[in-house]
Design a protein around this motif. Structure first.
Motif, PDB file in Angstrom:
ATOM      1  N   PRO A 283     -25.866  20.961   7.874  1.00 44.49           N
ATOM      2  CA  PRO A 283     -26.842  20.662   6.822  1.00 44.49           C
ATOM      3  C   PRO A 283     -27.535  19.322   7.032  1.00 44.49           C
ATOM      4  CG  PRO A 283     -24.607  20.320   6.020  1.00 44.49           C
ATOM      5  CD  PRO A 283     -24.485  20.981   7.360  1.00 44.49           C
ATOM      6  N   ASP A 284     -28.804  19.283   6.652  1.00 39.84           N
ATOM      7  CA  ASP A 284     -29.568  18.039   6.687  1.00 39.84           C
ATOM      8  C   ASP A 284     -29.502  17.320   5.335  1.00 39.84           C
ATOM      9  OD1 ASP A 284     -31.033  18.362   9.391  1.00 39.84           O
ATOM     10  OD2 ASP A 284     -31.425  20.259   8.356  1.00 39.84           O
ATOM     11  N   ILE A 285     -29.430  18.118   4.276  1.00 41.35           N
ATOM     12  CA  ILE A 285     -29.401  17.579   2.917  1.00 41.35           C
ATOM     13  C   ILE A 285     -28.179  18.150   2.206  1.00 41.35           C
ATOM     14  CG2 ILE A 285     -30.635  17.405   0.722  1.00 41.35           C
ATOM     15  CD1 ILE A 285     -33.215  18.039   2.335  1.00 41.35           C
ATOM     16  N   ILE A 286     -27.342  17.296   1.667  1.00 43.03           N
ATOM     17  CA  ILE A 286     -26.151  17.718   0.933  1.00 43.03           C
ATOM     18  C   ILE A 286     -26.358  17.357  -0.538  1.00 43.03           C
ATOM     19  CG2 ILE A 286     -23.649  17.427   0.667  1.00 43.03           C
ATOM     20  CD1 ILE A 286     -23.625  16.605   3.669  1.00 43.03           C
ATOM     21  N   VAL A 287     -26.111  18.303  -1.432  1.00 38.84           N
ATOM     22  CA  VAL A 287     -26.382  18.093  -2.853  1.00 38.84           C
ATOM     23  C   VAL A 287     -25.099  18.239  -3.663  1.00 38.84           C
ATOM     24  CG1 VAL A 287     -27.819  18.758  -4.809  1.00 38.84           C
ATOM     25  CG2 VAL A 287     -28.685  19.072  -2.481  1.00 38.84           C
ATOM     26  N   TRP A 288     -24.755  17.196  -4.411  1.00 36.49           N
ATOM     27  CA  TRP A 288     -23.620  17.220  -5.333  1.00 36.49           C
ATOM     28  C   TRP A 288     -24.133  17.391  -6.760  1.00 36.49           C
ATOM     29  CZ3 TRP A 288     -20.188  12.435  -3.595  1.00 36.49           C
ATOM     30  CH2 TRP A 288     -19.705  12.666  -2.304  1.00 36.49           C
ATOM     31  N   PRO A 289     -23.294  17.875  -7.671  1.00 31.74           N
ATOM     32  CA  PRO A 289     -23.739  18.134  -9.051  1.00 31.74           C
ATOM     33  C   PRO A 289     -23.945  16.857  -9.877  1.00 31.74           C
ATOM     34  CG  PRO A 289     -21.794  19.430  -8.462  1.00 31.74           C
ATOM     35  CD  PRO A 289     -21.952  18.382  -7.418  1.00 31.74           C
ATOM     36  N   ALA A 308     -21.004   6.973   3.970  1.00 29.07           N
ATOM     37  CA  ALA A 308     -21.605   6.729   5.283  1.00 29.07           C
ATOM     38  C   ALA A 308     -20.733   7.292   6.398  1.00 29.07           C
ATOM     39  CB  ALA A 308     -21.833   5.230   5.481  1.00 29.07           C
ATOM     40  N   GLU A 309     -19.412   7.182   6.250  1.00 24.76           N
ATOM     41  CA  GLU A 309     -18.508   7.741   7.245  1.00 24.76           C
ATOM     42  C   GLU A 309     -18.596   9.260   7.297  1.00 24.76           C
ATOM     43  OE1 GLU A 309     -14.612   6.439   6.275  1.00 24.76           O
ATOM     44  OE2 GLU A 309     -15.048   4.306   6.546  1.00 24.76           O
ATOM     45  N   THR A 310     -18.815   9.872   6.157  1.00 21.79           N
ATOM     46  CA  THR A 310     -18.863  11.338   6.069  1.00 21.79           C
ATOM     47  C   THR A 310     -20.171  11.898   6.610  1.00 21.79           C
ATOM     48  OG1 THR A 310     -17.407  11.291   4.131  1.00 21.79           O
ATOM     49  CG2 THR A 310     -18.708  13.293   4.477  1.00 21.79           C
ATOM     50  N   LEU A 311     -21.264  11.206   6.352  1.00 13.47           N
ATOM     51  CA  LEU A 311     -22.585  11.690   6.770  1.00 13.47           C
ATOM     52  C   LEU A 311     -22.897  11.301   8.211  1.00 13.47           C
ATOM     53  CD1 LEU A 311     -24.770  10.729   3.648  1.00 13.47           C
ATOM     54  CD2 LEU A 311     -23.623  12.905   4.088  1.00 13.47           C
ATOM     55  N   ASP A 312     -23.643  12.163   8.883  1.00  7.17           N
ATOM     56  CA  ASP A 312     -24.254  11.759  10.143  1.00  7.17           C
ATOM     57  C   ASP A 312     -25.438  10.839   9.837  1.00  7.17           C
ATOM     58  OD1 ASP A 312     -22.450  13.271  11.545  1.00  7.17           O
ATOM     59  OD2 ASP A 312     -23.772  15.029  11.697  1.00  7.17           O
ATOM     60  N   ASP A 313     -25.897  10.135  10.843  1.00  7.42           N
ATOM     61  CA  ASP A 313     -26.956   9.153  10.612  1.00  7.42           C
ATOM     62  C   ASP A 313     -28.215   9.759  10.005  1.00  7.42           C
ATOM     63  OD1 ASP A 313     -25.341   7.159  11.557  1.00  7.42           O
ATOM     64  OD2 ASP A 313     -26.235   7.095  13.573  1.00  7.42           O
ATOM     65  N   ILE A 316     -28.612  13.342   4.586  1.00  5.94           N
ATOM     66  CA  ILE A 316     -28.939  12.758   3.282  1.00  5.94           C
ATOM     67  C   ILE A 316     -28.004  13.365   2.236  1.00  5.94           C
ATOM     68  CG2 ILE A 316     -30.710  12.548   1.478  1.00  5.94           C
ATOM     69  CD1 ILE A 316     -32.789  12.924   3.741  1.00  5.94           C
ATOM     70  N   LEU A 317     -27.518  12.547   1.341  1.00  7.94           N
ATOM     71  CA  LEU A 317     -26.729  13.017   0.203  1.00  7.94           C
ATOM     72  C   LEU A 317     -27.518  12.790  -1.074  1.00  7.94           C
ATOM     73  CD1 LEU A 317     -24.083  13.984  -1.185  1.00  7.94           C
ATOM     74  CD2 LEU A 317     -23.393  11.563  -1.256  1.00  7.94           C
ATOM     75  N   ILE A 318     -27.617  13.829  -1.889  1.00  7.77           N
ATOM     76  CA  ILE A 318     -28.202  13.717  -3.227  1.00  7.77           C
ATOM     77  C   ILE A 318     -27.070  13.966  -4.219  1.00  7.77           C
ATOM     78  CG2 ILE A 318     -29.899  14.605  -4.857  1.00  7.77           C
ATOM     79  CD1 ILE A 318     -31.535  15.603  -2.485  1.00  7.77           C
ATOM     80  N   THR A 319     -26.833  13.020  -5.099  1.00  5.81           N
ATOM     81  CA  THR A 319     -25.705  13.163  -6.014  1.00  5.81           C
ATOM     82  C   THR A 319     -26.051  12.699  -7.416  1.00  5.81           C
ATOM     83  OG1 THR A 319     -23.406  12.519  -6.441  1.00  5.81           O
ATOM     84  CG2 THR A 319     -24.806  10.879  -5.385  1.00  5.81           C
ATOM     85  N   ASN A 337     -27.846   8.443 -16.972  1.00  2.28           N
ATOM     86  CA  ASN A 337     -27.438   9.635 -16.232  1.00  2.28           C
ATOM     87  C   ASN A 337     -28.464   9.808 -15.114  1.00  2.28           C
ATOM     88  OD1 ASN A 337     -26.472  12.080 -15.342  1.00  2.28           O
ATOM     89  ND2 ASN A 337     -26.442  13.049 -17.351  1.00  2.28           N
ATOM     90  N   SER A 338     -28.040   9.620 -13.872  1.00  4.94           N
ATOM     91  CA  SER A 338     -29.000   9.436 -12.788  1.00  4.94           C
ATOM     92  C   SER A 338     -28.758  10.362 -11.606  1.00  4.94           C
ATOM     93  CB  SER A 338     -28.945   7.982 -12.302  1.00  4.94           C
ATOM     94  OG  SER A 338     -29.179   7.083 -13.367  1.00  4.94           O
ATOM     95  N   VAL A 339     -29.745  10.358 -10.722  1.00  3.45           N
ATOM     96  CA  VAL A 339     -29.659  11.022  -9.422  1.00  3.45           C
ATOM     97  C   VAL A 339     -29.893   9.961  -8.354  1.00  3.45           C
ATOM     98  CG1 VAL A 339     -30.576  12.815  -7.912  1.00  3.45           C
ATOM     99  CG2 VAL A 339     -30.610  13.141 -10.386  1.00  3.45           C
ATOM    100  N   TYR A 340     -28.998   9.922  -7.362  1.00  4.44           N
ATOM    101  CA  TYR A 340     -29.149   8.999  -6.229  1.00  4.44           C
ATOM    102  C   TYR A 340     -29.414   9.794  -4.959  1.00  4.44           C
ATOM    103  CZ  TYR A 340     -27.154   4.934  -8.731  1.00  4.44           C
ATOM    104  OH  TYR A 340     -26.926   3.895  -9.601  1.00  4.44           O
ATOM    105  N   VAL A 341     -30.240   9.233  -4.086  1.00  4.49           N
ATOM    106  CA  VAL A 341     -30.413   9.737  -2.727  1.00  4.49           C
ATOM    107  C   VAL A 341     -29.837   8.676  -1.798  1.00  4.49           C
ATOM    108  CG1 VAL A 341     -32.027  10.474  -0.950  1.00  4.49           C
ATOM    109  CG2 VAL A 341     -32.488  11.024  -3.350  1.00  4.49           C
ATOM    110  N   ILE A 342     -28.842   9.072  -0.983  1.00  4.48           N
ATOM    111  CA  ILE A 342     -28.125   8.135  -0.117  1.00  4.48           C
ATOM    112  C   ILE A 342     -28.281   8.597   1.328  1.00  4.48           C
ATOM    113  CG2 ILE A 342     -25.871   7.091   0.376  1.00  4.48           C
ATOM    114  CD1 ILE A 342     -25.098   7.865  -2.540  1.00  4.48           C
ATOM    115  N   ASP A 343     -28.638   7.673   2.210  1.00  8.62           N
ATOM    116  CA  ASP A 343     -28.835   8.058   3.604  1.00  8.62           C
ATOM    117  C   ASP A 343     -27.535   7.924   4.402  1.00  8.62           C
ATOM    118  OD1 ASP A 343     -28.466   5.374   4.257  1.00  8.62           O
ATOM    119  OD2 ASP A 343     -30.587   4.977   4.669  1.00  8.62           O
ATOM    120  N   GLY A 344     -27.610   8.224   5.690  1.00  6.12           N
ATOM    121  CA  GLY A 344     -26.422   8.252   6.533  1.00  6.12           C
ATOM    122  C   GLY A 344     -25.787   6.900   6.767  1.00  6.12           C
ATOM    123  N   ARG A 345     -26.460   5.824   6.380  1.00  2.00           N
ATOM    124  CA  ARG A 345     -25.890   4.487   6.510  1.00  2.00           C
ATOM    125  C   ARG A 345     -25.286   3.988   5.194  1.00  2.00           C
ATOM    126  NH1 ARG A 345     -30.940   1.404   9.055  1.00  2.00           N
ATOM    127  NH2 ARG A 345     -31.966   2.738   7.512  1.00  2.00           N
ATOM    128  N   GLY A 346     -25.251   4.888   4.208  1.00  4.81           N
ATOM    129  CA  GLY A 346     -24.669   4.499   2.926  1.00  4.81           C
ATOM    130  C   GLY A 346     -25.609   3.696   2.053  1.00  4.81           C
TER     131      GLY A 346
END
Length: 529
Positions: A283-289, A308-313, A316-319, A337-346
């Motif tokens: 996956p390129d984009i991972i989405v959490w609830p 950052a350790e879990t993601l490849d560079d 992207i994580l959306i949580t 109550n928010s949504v964050y977009v986090i890249d592979g470097r944390g």
């Protein structure tokens, strides 16, 4: 059907009360998880006949003349909302010691309030009432107008609008793209109520014929949209793959202050780094609830390092997360109550806060007054959540633009505005674990699918306990996870639909329909039809 109509019209006393409540409750069978739309024909046919018999004594004043219609509509609405929303009480039983006292207010109090709108809808209809076809048009006008009003008064709560009963499957959802939920609701009431004309004969041939044509047009446009219009862009080999993570964490565990928050966090991380099935593209984009992180992310640098350790560079994580805003010395922080977009470097590269909060869930209306009586938020948060002034489009590093809607924000059609015209998809993060294995999560999912159809945008939906899914712009589920399933699902993102639509168009057409039916009702009242 004349004998049945006569019996319903003349029923009185407690039998009339019971029949009105039952008529409303029957309509809920048209909603998820049942989807038996024919139940609405029974429900609204009975309502028309009950209103035919809702007459006051001759010579009564305006209030006394309209009171029987209001009471009939209120009883109908009370049955509809109790049967359709009883599951809200499940959220209070998560912390029964604290909130069990409020159970009657959730199961009966809220329906009693919402039923006022249906009572007023019947008052509007009764003002335009006539003996023939016009009364069906009048009822459609009343419900069309008051269902819209229900979506805006006191921040609004348009859950289970009647129009959803006419949209159980994608074939029957497509009309919403043109006339919106408001327009579908107005026409649905006209169609559902038309069989009542068979019981009183006047206007039956014309009314039933028009209703049949409208229903066939509803199905016909659905078939045209699904099979004859340009399909959504297919996913290419280079299309980003989206992973929806559904940890299915029990709400009691999420709320328990002694729970192992690290274990909850690790469950999300583990599902995120699982290899794709059958050697597929990772996956390129991972989405959490919604509110996946069991802590304030910006106060936990170790958590960002673990992400950052879990993601490849290039992943992207959306949580969903709770965001704290420092208000300066001596002042408590504000929580969002928010949504964050986090890249592979944390690094947090984008964020958006919830705009439309849940009353009594995320904040207490009239807090200074109600807190004196012990009323507090169901979600434990000092001072409750704060609402964002506006919604921010999420611009992902790969160029995708997502329109974020948290939890029940997605049930409001009129909030699909602003930057949504620049979005590639709707993003909906939610946590329906509050409601267990009840109709609630199924109803929520259907409303989310209709928003995709209305806007002409695909939907990416991640829910803690389900239903998580990727839905195309026609409301069809591309792939997903069922209620209470634990795991993940990967799907290529296919891109934008070929038929985006602005909210102004839907509002204009639904307004024209309401006006046309009002003219029909008025002309019938004056004896021209």
């Amino acid at each position: 059907m004349e004998w049945l109509a006569d019996r319903v019209i003349l029923v009185w006393g407690l039998r009339r009360v019971a029949l009105a409540i039952l008529a409303g409750a029957i309509g809920v069978l048209a909603l998820p998880p049942f989807g038996f739309f024919a139940a609405m024909f029974v429900s609204f046919t009975l309502l028309v006949w009950l209103l035919d018999g809702a007459a006051a004594s001759p010579g009564s004043g305006l209030f006394r003349r309209l009171w029987p219609a209001f009471l009939t509509g209120w009883l109908f609405g009370f049955g509809y909302f109790v049967a359709g929303l009883w599951w809200l009480g499940h959220a209070l039983m998560i912390d029964a010691e604290e909130f069990a006292w409020a159970l009657p207010f959730a199961i009966f109090g809220l329906p009693a309030f919402l039923a006022i709108f249906y009572g007023l809808a019947c008052v509007v209809a009764r003002l335009l009432w006539s003996d023939g076809l016009g009364r069906i048009a009048a009822l459609a006008v009343g419900f069309g107008a008051l269902e819209w009003l229900r979506s805006v008064v006191l921040t609004g709560f348009p859950w289970n609008a009647v129009g959803y009963g006419a949209m159980p499957v994608p074939l029957m959802m497509q009309s919403a793209h043109v006339i919106g939920l408001a327009g579908v609701t107005t026409l649905a009431v006209f169609v559902f109520a038309a069989p009542a004309l068979l019981g009183t004969k006047q206007g039956a041939k014309l009314g039933v014929s028009v209703a049949a044509l409208l229903f066939l047009a509803h199905l016909g446009y659905g078939a045209y949209a699904l099979y004859l219009t340009p399909a959504p862009q297919p996913a290419s080999a280079k299309a980003p793959v989206v992973r929806l993570v559904q940890p299915s964490i029990d709400q009691m565990e999420k709320m328990d202050s002694d729970a192992d928050r690290a274990a909850i966090f690790e469950r999300h991380l583990q599902l995120s780094k699982e290899p794709p099935a059958n050697g597929a593209k990772r996956p390129d984009i991972i989405v959490w609830p919604e509110t996946s992180l069991p802590f304030i992310l910006t106060e936990n640098r170790d958590a960002l390092a673990r992400i950052a350790e879990t993601l490849d560079d290039d992943q992207i994580l959306i949580t969903g997360a709770v965001r704290a805003e420092d208000m300066g010395p001596g002042n408590p922080p504000r929580y969002y109550n928010s949504v964050y977009v986090i890249d592979g470097r944390g690094q947090i590269v984008a964020a958006s806060d919830k705009v439309h909060l849940v009353p009594f869930g995320e904040y207490v209306p009239f807090e200074d007054l109600l807190m004196q009586f012990g009323v507090q938020n169901v979600v434990e948060m000092p001072g409750g959540f704060s609402a964002a002034a506006s919604r921010s489009l999420l611009n992902l590093p790969d160029g995708l633009k997502l329109y974020p809607l948290i939890c029940y924000e997605i049930i409001f059609p009129d909030e699909m505005t602003g930057d949504i015209g620049n979005a590639n998809a709707i993003l909906n993060l939610t946590n329906d674990a509050w409601f267990g294995s009840t109709p609630g999560p199924f109803q929520h999912f259907q409303q989310a699918r209709v928003r995709a159809v209305e806007t002409g945008l695909p939907l990416i939906r991640s829910a803690n306990s389900g239903i998580s899914a990727v839905v195309d712009s026609h409301g069809r589920v591309v792939t997903g996870l069922g209620l209470n399933d634990q795991g993940f699902i990967d799907a290529p993102f296919g891109g934008v639909s070929a038929r985006p639509a602005g909210s102004w168009m839907r509002q204009m057409y639904s307004g024209l329909l309401l006006g046309l039916l009002a003219f029909v009702a008025l002309f019938s009242r004056m004896g021209f039809i």
